[in-house]
Design a protein around this motif. Structure first.
Motif, PDB file in Angstrom:
ATOM      1  N   HIS A 101       0.856  -1.180   0.000  1.00 43.02           N
ATOM      2  CA  HIS A 101       0.000   0.000   0.000  1.00 43.02           C
ATOM      3  C   HIS A 101       0.896   1.234   0.000  1.00 43.02           C
ATOM      4  O   HIS A 101       1.916   1.267   0.705  1.00 43.02           O
ATOM      5  CB  HIS A 101      -0.912  -0.007   1.226  1.00 43.02           C
ATOM      6  CG  HIS A 101      -1.969   1.034   1.153  1.00 43.02           C
ATOM      7  ND1 HIS A 101      -1.752   2.330   1.548  1.00 43.02           N
ATOM      8  CD2 HIS A 101      -3.248   0.959   0.711  1.00 43.02           C
ATOM      9  CE1 HIS A 101      -2.850   3.027   1.358  1.00 43.02           C
ATOM     10  NE2 HIS A 101      -3.783   2.214   0.850  1.00 43.02           N
ATOM     11  N   PRO A 102       0.546   2.265  -0.779  1.00 44.93           N
ATOM     12  CA  PRO A 102       1.410   3.453  -0.863  1.00 44.93           C
ATOM     13  C   PRO A 102       1.707   4.111   0.484  1.00 44.93           C
ATOM     14  O   PRO A 102       2.762   4.729   0.651  1.00 44.93           O
ATOM     15  CB  PRO A 102       0.623   4.402  -1.764  1.00 44.93           C
ATOM     16  CG  PRO A 102      -0.248   3.505  -2.584  1.00 44.93           C
ATOM     17  CD  PRO A 102      -0.586   2.337  -1.693  1.00 44.93           C
ATOM     18  N   SER A 103       0.827   3.961   1.468  1.00 48.38           N
ATOM     19  CA  SER A 103       1.081   4.590   2.771  1.00 48.38           C
ATOM     20  C   SER A 103       1.951   3.728   3.686  1.00 48.38           C
ATOM     21  O   SER A 103       2.383   4.194   4.742  1.00 48.38           O
ATOM     22  CB  SER A 103      -0.244   4.914   3.467  1.00 48.38           C
ATOM     23  OG  SER A 103      -0.928   3.725   3.805  1.00 48.38           O
ATOM     24  N   ASP A 104       2.210   2.466   3.306  1.00 51.89           N
ATOM     25  CA  ASP A 104       3.050   1.585   4.116  1.00 51.89           C
ATOM     26  C   ASP A 104       4.525   1.917   3.907  1.00 51.89           C
ATOM     27  O   ASP A 104       4.923   2.305   2.807  1.00 51.89           O
ATOM     28  CB  ASP A 104       2.817   0.116   3.763  1.00 51.89           C
ATOM     29  CG  ASP A 104       1.464  -0.392   4.216  1.00 51.89           C
ATOM     30  OD1 ASP A 104       0.850   0.253   5.095  1.00 51.89           O
ATOM     31  OD2 ASP A 104       1.023  -1.429   3.684  1.00 51.89           O
ATOM     32  N   PRO A 105       5.346   1.743   4.941  1.00 53.62           N
ATOM     33  CA  PRO A 105       6.781   1.989   4.761  1.00 53.62           C
ATOM     34  C   PRO A 105       7.402   0.921   3.846  1.00 53.62           C
ATOM     35  O   PRO A 105       6.911  -0.205   3.771  1.00 53.62           O
ATOM     36  CB  PRO A 105       7.342   1.865   6.176  1.00 53.62           C
ATOM     37  CG  PRO A 105       6.351   1.034   6.919  1.00 53.62           C
ATOM     38  CD  PRO A 105       5.009   1.309   6.294  1.00 53.62           C
ATOM     39  N   GLU A 106       8.474   1.316   3.158  1.00 48.95           N
ATOM     40  CA  GLU A 106       9.167   0.359   2.290  1.00 48.95           C
ATOM     41  C   GLU A 106       9.902  -0.662   3.135  1.00 48.95           C
ATOM     42  O   GLU A 106      10.742  -0.303   3.956  1.00 48.95           O
ATOM     43  CB  GLU A 106      10.156   1.074   1.376  1.00 48.95           C
ATOM     44  CG  GLU A 106       9.492   1.775   0.227  1.00 48.95           C
ATOM     45  CD  GLU A 106      10.501   2.216  -0.820  1.00 48.95           C
ATOM     46  OE1 GLU A 106      11.468   1.475  -1.095  1.00 48.95           O
ATOM     47  OE2 GLU A 106      10.309   3.304  -1.361  1.00 48.95           O
ATOM     48  N   GLN A 107       9.564  -1.922   2.952  1.00 50.78           N
ATOM     49  CA  GLN A 107      10.251  -3.030   3.599  1.00 50.78           C
ATOM     50  C   GLN A 107      10.418  -4.116   2.539  1.00 50.78           C
ATOM     51  O   GLN A 107       9.594  -5.017   2.418  1.00 50.78           O
ATOM     52  CB  GLN A 107       9.442  -3.567   4.785  1.00 50.78           C
ATOM     53  CG  GLN A 107       9.328  -2.598   5.934  1.00 50.78           C
ATOM     54  CD  GLN A 107       8.545  -3.200   7.073  1.00 50.78           C
ATOM     55  OE1 GLN A 107       7.397  -3.580   6.905  1.00 50.78           O
ATOM     56  NE2 GLN A 107       9.181  -3.281   8.227  1.00 50.78           N
ATOM     57  N   LEU A 108      11.468  -3.996   1.750  1.00 49.16           N
ATOM     58  CA  LEU A 108      11.668  -4.895   0.613  1.00 49.16           C
ATOM     59  C   LEU A 108      11.658  -6.353   1.042  1.00 49.16           C
ATOM     60  O   LEU A 108      11.112  -7.205   0.356  1.00 49.16           O
ATOM     61  CB  LEU A 108      12.976  -4.562  -0.101  1.00 49.16           C
ATOM     62  CG  LEU A 108      13.065  -3.151  -0.702  1.00 49.16           C
ATOM     63  CD1 LEU A 108      14.419  -2.958  -1.361  1.00 49.16           C
ATOM     64  CD2 LEU A 108      11.947  -2.895  -1.673  1.00 49.16           C
ATOM     65  N   ARG A 109      12.232  -6.646   2.187  1.00 53.98           N
ATOM     66  CA  ARG A 109      12.291  -8.031   2.669  1.00 53.98           C
ATOM     67  C   ARG A 109      10.902  -8.612   2.850  1.00 53.98           C
ATOM     68  O   ARG A 109      10.644  -9.764   2.484  1.00 53.98           O
ATOM     69  CB  ARG A 109      13.071  -8.085   3.988  1.00 53.98           C
ATOM     70  CG  ARG A 109      13.181  -9.479   4.572  1.00 53.98           C
ATOM     71  CD  ARG A 109      13.904  -9.469   5.915  1.00 53.98           C
ATOM     72  NE  ARG A 109      13.443  -8.447   6.838  1.00 53.98           N
ATOM     73  CZ  ARG A 109      12.350  -8.557   7.601  1.00 53.98           C
ATOM     74  NH1 ARG A 109      11.609  -9.632   7.548  1.00 53.98           N
ATOM     75  NH2 ARG A 109      12.003  -7.583   8.423  1.00 53.98           N
ATOM     76  N   VAL A 110       9.971  -7.826   3.369  1.00 58.40           N
ATOM     77  CA  VAL A 110       8.613  -8.320   3.593  1.00 58.40           C
ATOM     78  C   VAL A 110       7.933  -8.622   2.253  1.00 58.40           C
ATOM     79  O   VAL A 110       7.294  -9.663   2.080  1.00 58.40           O
ATOM     80  CB  VAL A 110       7.789  -7.309   4.417  1.00 58.40           C
ATOM     81  CG1 VAL A 110       6.338  -7.740   4.508  1.00 58.40           C
ATOM     82  CG2 VAL A 110       8.390  -7.148   5.804  1.00 58.40           C
ATOM     83  N   GLY A 111       8.077  -7.740   1.285  1.00 61.72           N
ATOM     84  CA  GLY A 111       7.516  -7.986  -0.039  1.00 61.72           C
ATOM     85  C   GLY A 111       8.100  -9.227  -0.679  1.00 61.72           C
ATOM     86  O   GLY A 111       7.387 -10.012  -1.304  1.00 61.72           O
TER      87      GLY A 111
END
Length: 90
Positions: A43-53
């Motif tokens: 979601h655009p409002s979520d912080p970037e966490q590449l590992r989670v994605g």
């Protein structure tokens, strides 16, 4: 002691904006390969966490891979026995 066959599984990730894609590939002992894909959207409002994605997309790709492997195995059982086999999870 019997020698066990090894499988080689590869996962590759790509990030494009809010979307993470995972491509999975397994090389089986019979020489065949099975490919699968998985996706995750942030979601655009979520912080970037590449590992989670990557974890979500990778897990989805591996679930698809597992499903395809079950289908392949049951098709081989059906061909060998002339009967229809039933996967436990279906």
């Amino acid at each position: 002691m019997a020698t066990l066959v090894g499988w080689h599984v590869e996962l590759e990730f790509t990030e494009e904006g809010h979307r993470t894609s995972a491509a999975a590939l397994v090389r089986l002992g019979d020489g065949s390969e099975i490919k699968a894909r998985g996706y995750a959207l942030r979601h655009p409002s979520d912080p970037e966490q590449l590992r989670v994605g990557e974890e979500i997309a990778g897990a989805r790709a591996l679930m698809d891979l597992a499903s395809q492997m079950l289908q392949k195995a049951h098709a081989e059982i059906d061909e060998a026995t002339g009967r229809h086999s039933y996967p436990i999870n279906q």
